[in-house]
Scaffold this active site. Structure first.
Site, PDB file in Angstrom:
ATOM      1  N   ASP A 240     -28.653  -9.537 -39.027  1.00  0.00           N
ATOM      2  CA  ASP A 240     -27.314 -10.039 -38.749  1.00  0.00           C
ATOM      3  C   ASP A 240     -27.092 -11.089 -39.475  1.00  0.00           C
ATOM      4  O   ASP A 240     -27.716 -12.463 -39.609  1.00  0.00           O
ATOM      5  CB  ASP A 240     -27.497 -10.483 -37.319  1.00  0.00           C
TER       6      ASP A 240
ATOM      7  N   ARG B  53     -17.068   0.355 -28.555  1.00  0.00           N
ATOM      8  CA  ARG B  53     -18.402   0.190 -29.428  1.00  0.00           C
ATOM      9  C   ARG B  53     -18.509   1.205 -30.549  1.00  0.00           C
ATOM     10  O   ARG B  53     -18.892   2.324 -30.291  1.00  0.00           O
ATOM     11  CB  ARG B  53     -19.687   0.261 -28.374  1.00  0.00           C
TER      12      ARG B  53
ATOM     13  N   GLU C  65     -19.355  -5.105 -42.738  1.00  0.00           N
ATOM     14  CA  GLU C  65     -17.994  -5.707 -42.139  1.00  0.00           C
ATOM     15  C   GLU C  65     -17.621  -6.685 -43.213  1.00  0.00           C
ATOM     16  O   GLU C  65     -18.217  -7.398 -44.012  1.00  0.00           O
ATOM     17  CB  GLU C  65     -18.343  -6.612 -40.846  1.00  0.00           C
TER      18      GLU C  65
ATOM     19  N   HIS D  31     -14.781  -4.732 -38.469  1.00  0.00           N
ATOM     20  CA  HIS D  31     -16.091  -4.756 -38.152  1.00  0.00           C
ATOM     21  C   HIS D  31     -16.487  -3.287 -38.172  1.00  0.00           C
ATOM     22  O   HIS D  31     -16.943  -2.609 -37.022  1.00  0.00           O
ATOM     23  CB  HIS D  31     -16.227  -5.357 -36.808  1.00  0.00           C
TER      24      HIS D  31
ATOM     25  N   ARG E  72      -9.211  -7.164 -30.337  1.00  0.00           N
ATOM     26  CA  ARG E  72      -9.742  -5.791 -30.143  1.00  0.00           C
ATOM     27  C   ARG E  72      -9.672  -5.355 -28.784  1.00  0.00           C
ATOM     28  O   ARG E  72     -10.187  -4.349 -28.486  1.00  0.00           O
ATOM     29  CB  ARG E  72     -11.196  -5.871 -30.707  1.00  0.00           C
TER      30      ARG E  72
ATOM     31  N   GLN F 101     -16.169 -13.177 -27.236  1.00  0.00           N
ATOM     32  CA  GLN F 101     -16.633 -12.926 -28.395  1.00  0.00           C
ATOM     33  C   GLN F 101     -15.515 -12.111 -29.533  1.00  0.00           C
ATOM     34  O   GLN F 101     -14.791 -11.333 -28.964  1.00  0.00           O
ATOM     35  CB  GLN F 101     -17.950 -12.257 -28.734  1.00  0.00           C
TER      36      GLN F 101
HETATM   37  C1  BG6 Z   1     -21.452  -8.881 -35.306  1.00  0.00           C
HETATM   38  C2  BG6 Z   1     -22.315 -10.268 -35.159  1.00  0.00           C
HETATM   39  O1  BG6 Z   1     -20.386  -8.738 -36.484  1.00  0.00           O
HETATM   40  O2  BG6 Z   1     -21.304  -8.262 -34.101  1.00  0.00           O
HETATM   41  C3  BG6 Z   1     -23.289  -9.971 -34.146  1.00  0.00           C
HETATM   42  O3  BG6 Z   1     -22.612 -10.812 -36.501  1.00  0.00           O
HETATM   43  C4  BG6 Z   1     -23.025  -9.251 -33.008  1.00  0.00           C
HETATM   44  O4  BG6 Z   1     -24.308 -11.318 -33.967  1.00  0.00           O
HETATM   45  C5  BG6 Z   1     -22.175  -7.975 -33.398  1.00  0.00           C
HETATM   46  O5  BG6 Z   1     -23.780  -9.066 -32.076  1.00  0.00           O
HETATM   47  C6  BG6 Z   1     -21.722  -7.086 -32.113  1.00  0.00           C
HETATM   48  O6  BG6 Z   1     -20.809  -8.064 -31.370  1.00  0.00           O
HETATM   49  P1  BG6 Z   1     -20.415  -7.385 -29.905  1.00  0.00           P
HETATM   50  O7  BG6 Z   1     -19.291  -8.463 -29.586  1.00  0.00           O
HETATM   51  O8  BG6 Z   1     -19.366  -6.335 -30.419  1.00  0.00           O
HETATM   52  O9  BG6 Z   1     -21.242  -7.035 -29.173  1.00  0.00           O
END
Ligand code: BG6
Length: 300
Positions: A212, A75, A271, A167, A98, A93
């Site tokens: 977002d 994170r 991003e 990101h 990653r 997601q």
């Molecule tokens: C962003 C998305 O790129 O990443 C968000 O637009 C998302 O919707 C955020 O919450 C974080 O994503 P993750 O999977 O790292 O918690």
């Protein structure tokens, strides 16, 4: 703790240096030093977690609550989002890149004092759902930080359709004193309003609630002005049509297990990639090269 070390003196007589370490969670990590800056990169996700120019606060935000575990994304820093962005039914997601351990293919302290490192995404079961491809990630550390995600479609017959996104989590002094410029006139999908399409009317975006947004067809540079830190960050990009702006704000921050409740005040994600209707359709044998250059300095 250092397992090995490579060093080459630049023209300035200052060594560009790479040290191999066990990082947090005992994940392998590279510590890079140049005359201008230091950086840390994990093989896990080919994830740049730190980049700091001398006499400047860190450029990248990293959560105090981040996990450093196999199978879990880090994170903060710069997650490499590939080959899809956002949720995908039955799959994780933001793609699998990653959370994979990338291979370090080469690293080169150059005569000008910069250091480049090239990583390759390994073969993995998730990748077999796609046609044959290579994904390399080249990180160049110097006065600035340059990132290149190079994807080659190895198929002789089929397109490779994918999304990509670097990101980037930026460290800021206080979200309330930050403005983001460079997106005026762009169309965006507002994810906090059910993906409604809107047009950016502001010269500079200020954030005071959850944001977002996926800005489409945006190729220009973005600037982040940080009043509290007195810093301006510039994001320049090539082969990127999408810009995503994200700050989870209070409620979402509280729901995220790997993010501190107050950390939304000290970060903003800007991003760069190609997502949604900007996804890439790469013809057989062709290469796509997403390039992002991050520079920073005092705000005027
Ligand atoms: C962003 C998305 O790129 O990443 C968000 O637009 C998302 O919707 C955020 O919450 C974080 O994503 P993750 O999977 O790292 O918690």
């Amino acid at each position: 703790m250092a397992s090995s070390e490579a060093e080459k003196k630049s023209d300035l007589g200052v060594p560009g240096r790479v040290i191999f370490l066990d990082g947090r969670g005992e994940l392998p990590m590279l510590e890079v030093s140049t005359a201008w800056s230091t950086a840390e990169i994990y093989l896990h996700g080919a994830h740049v977690t730190h980049f700091t120019r001398k006499n400047e606060p860190p450029l990248l935000f990293l959560s105090q609550c981040s996990r450093f575990e196999q199978g879990q994304p880090i994170r903060g820093g710069i997650p490499v989002v590939f080959p899809w962005f956002g949720p995908r039914e039955g799959l994780g997601q933001h793609g699998f890149a990653r959370v994979k351990t990338w291979e370090l293919k080469e690293f080169a302290p150059a005569p000008d004092g910069s250091v480049s490192l090239r990583f390759r995404l390994p073969d993995c079961p998730e990748a077999s759902a796609f046609g044959p491809f290579n994904a390399d990630y080249i990180v160049t550390v110097s006065d600035s930080l340059k990132l290149e995600l190079v994807v080659t479609n190895k198929s002789r017959t089929d397109e490779f359709v994918f999304e990509n996104c670097l990101h980037t989590y930026f460290e800021i002094g206080d979200i309330c004193t930050v403005s983001i410029s460079g997106l005026k006139g762009a169309t965006y999908l507002d994810k906090v309003a059910n993906f409604v399409e809107k047009t950016e009317t502001n010269e500079a975006i200020h954030i005071n609630s959850e944001v977002d947004r996926i800005y489409l067809n945006t190729q220009g540079a973005i600037e982040i002005s940080d009043g509290r830190l007195g810093r301006k960050i510039r994001v320049e990009k090539q082969s990127s049509l999408s810009t995503v702006i994200w700050n989870p704000w209070i409620a979402k921050a509280q729901q995220m297990p790997d993010f501190g409740n107050e950390e939304y005040e000290r970060m903003v994600c800007v991003e760069s990639g190609n997502v949604g209707s900007n996804q890439i359709r790469l013809p057989p044998g062709e290469t796509s090269r997403l390039t992002v250059k991050l520079t920073s300095g005092p705000a005027q």
